[in-house]
Design a protein around this motif. Structure first.
Motif, PDB file in Angstrom:
ATOM      1  N   GLU A  11      34.790  48.613  50.817  1.00  0.00           N
ATOM      2  CA  GLU A  11      34.623  47.799  52.077  1.00  0.00           C
ATOM      3  C   GLU A  11      33.729  46.530  51.743  1.00  0.00           C
ATOM      4  O   GLU A  11      33.913  45.578  52.327  1.00  0.00           O
ATOM      5  N   GLN A  12      32.793  46.674  50.879  1.00  0.00           N
ATOM      6  CA  GLN A  12      31.807  45.496  50.464  1.00  0.00           C
ATOM      7  C   GLN A  12      32.293  44.509  49.876  1.00  0.00           C
ATOM      8  O   GLN A  12      31.643  43.576  49.661  1.00  0.00           O
ATOM      9  N   GLY A  13      33.554  44.746  49.158  1.00  0.00           N
ATOM     10  CA  GLY A  13      34.089  43.635  48.474  1.00  0.00           C
ATOM     11  C   GLY A  13      34.919  44.110  47.303  1.00  0.00           C
ATOM     12  O   GLY A  13      35.390  45.418  47.205  1.00  0.00           O
ATOM     13  N   SER A  14      35.135  43.214  46.113  1.00  0.00           N
ATOM     14  CA  SER A  14      36.059  43.438  44.961  1.00  0.00           C
ATOM     15  C   SER A  14      35.067  43.340  43.836  1.00  0.00           C
ATOM     16  O   SER A  14      34.124  42.203  43.833  1.00  0.00           O
ATOM     17  N   CYS A  15      35.274  43.962  42.759  1.00  0.00           N
ATOM     18  CA  CYS A  15      34.642  43.577  41.407  1.00  0.00           C
ATOM     19  C   CYS A  15      35.818  43.851  40.451  1.00  0.00           C
ATOM     20  O   CYS A  15      36.488  44.772  40.267  1.00  0.00           O
ATOM     21  N   SER A  16      35.398  42.949  39.350  1.00  0.00           N
ATOM     22  CA  SER A  16      36.427  43.463  38.135  1.00  0.00           C
ATOM     23  C   SER A  16      35.694  43.292  36.903  1.00  0.00           C
ATOM     24  O   SER A  16      34.788  42.373  36.663  1.00  0.00           O
ATOM     25  N   GLU A  17      35.853  44.249  35.796  1.00  0.00           N
ATOM     26  CA  GLU A  17      35.270  44.136  34.672  1.00  0.00           C
ATOM     27  C   GLU A  17      36.356  44.063  33.595  1.00  0.00           C
ATOM     28  O   GLU A  17      37.465  44.995  33.667  1.00  0.00           O
ATOM     29  N   THR A  18      36.226  43.321  32.478  1.00  0.00           N
ATOM     30  CA  THR A  18      36.994  43.175  31.544  1.00  0.00           C
ATOM     31  C   THR A  18      36.472  43.414  30.170  1.00  0.00           C
ATOM     32  O   THR A  18      35.485  42.578  29.726  1.00  0.00           O
TER      33      THR A  18
END
Length: 174
Positions: free
Chosen positions: A57-64
Motif C-alpha cells: 500500500e505504501q508503494g513499491s521497491c525493487s532490489e537487483t
C-alpha cells in the motif's frame, strides 16, 4: 520451487555482482509471485542473478543483485536507506568453502528453498552446485528475503539478507 535455468552461466565470480535499488524489472528466466499479508513480491531469477519486486500500500521497491553492465555500485556489505515510507536494510557476505563443504552447503540450501512455499531456486546448466536461490517471509510487520548465489568453481557462496519495513515514526502515528 526448483527449476533448471535455460541459459549460460553469466556471472561467473562473486566479485562480478553489483547491487542496485529502484531498477525497472529486468528480463527473468523464472519468477515466483508471493503474497505476504498485504505485500506482494515477485522473486525473479535473472541470467545474471536475482531481482525482487515488492508492492505494498505504501508503494513499491525493487532490489537487483546481479552482473549489471556499466554498474559502478559493487555489492556492498551493508546498506540502510529510506525508500519512501519504508526503511530498507541490506547485508551481504561472501563465504569461501572447500569443495566438500561447498557441495554439502549447496545441497542443504537448495533443499531448504525448494521445500519452502515462498522459495525459488534456479540451477544453472553445467554444475548442480551453480545456483541462485531466494526465500521470502514476513516477520513482525516487515517483509524480508534472503538470497544465495553459488560459484562452485571458486568455492564461493554469496548470501544476502534484505528487510523492508514501515518507519517506526509512521507506524506510531497510525
Amino acid at each position: 520451487m526448483l527449476t533448471t535455468l535455460k541459459t549460460v552461466y553469466t556471472d561467473t565470480r562473486a566479485d562480478d555482482l553489483a547491487w542496485a535499488l529502484g531498477r525497472e524489472p529486468l528480463p527473468a528466466l523464472a519468477t515466483l509471485d508471493v503474497e505476504l499479508a498485504d505485500a506482494k513480491l515477485q522473486l525473479r531469477l535473472l541470467g545474471a542473478s536475482h531481482q525482487v519486486l515488492l508492492e505494498e500500500e505504501q508503494g513499491s521497491c525493487s532490489e537487483t543483485v546481479a552482473c549489471i553492465p556499466g554498474s559502478s555500485t559493487p555489492l556492498p556489505l551493508g546498506v540502510s536507506k529510506r525508500v519512501g515510507d519504508w526503511e530498507y536494510e541490506f547485508a551481504a557476505r561472501v563465504e569461501t568453502l572447500s569443495r566438500g563443504q561447498f557441495a554439502g552447503r549447496a545441497q542443504e540450501l537448495l533443499a531448504l528453498v525448494t521445500e519452502h512455499p515462498h522459495g525459488l531456486a534456479g540451477v544453472f546448466p553445467g554444475s548442480p552446485h551453480a545456483f541462485t536461490a531466494l526465500l521470502a517471509q514476513r516477520h513482525e510487520g516487515s517483509v524480508m528475503w534472503r538470497t544465495w548465489h553459488a560459484y562452485p568453481q571458486d568455492g564461493q557462496l554469496v548470501a544476502t539478507r534484505s528487510k523492508v519495513g514501515v518507519r517506526a515514526a509512521l507506524s506510531a502515528q497510525r
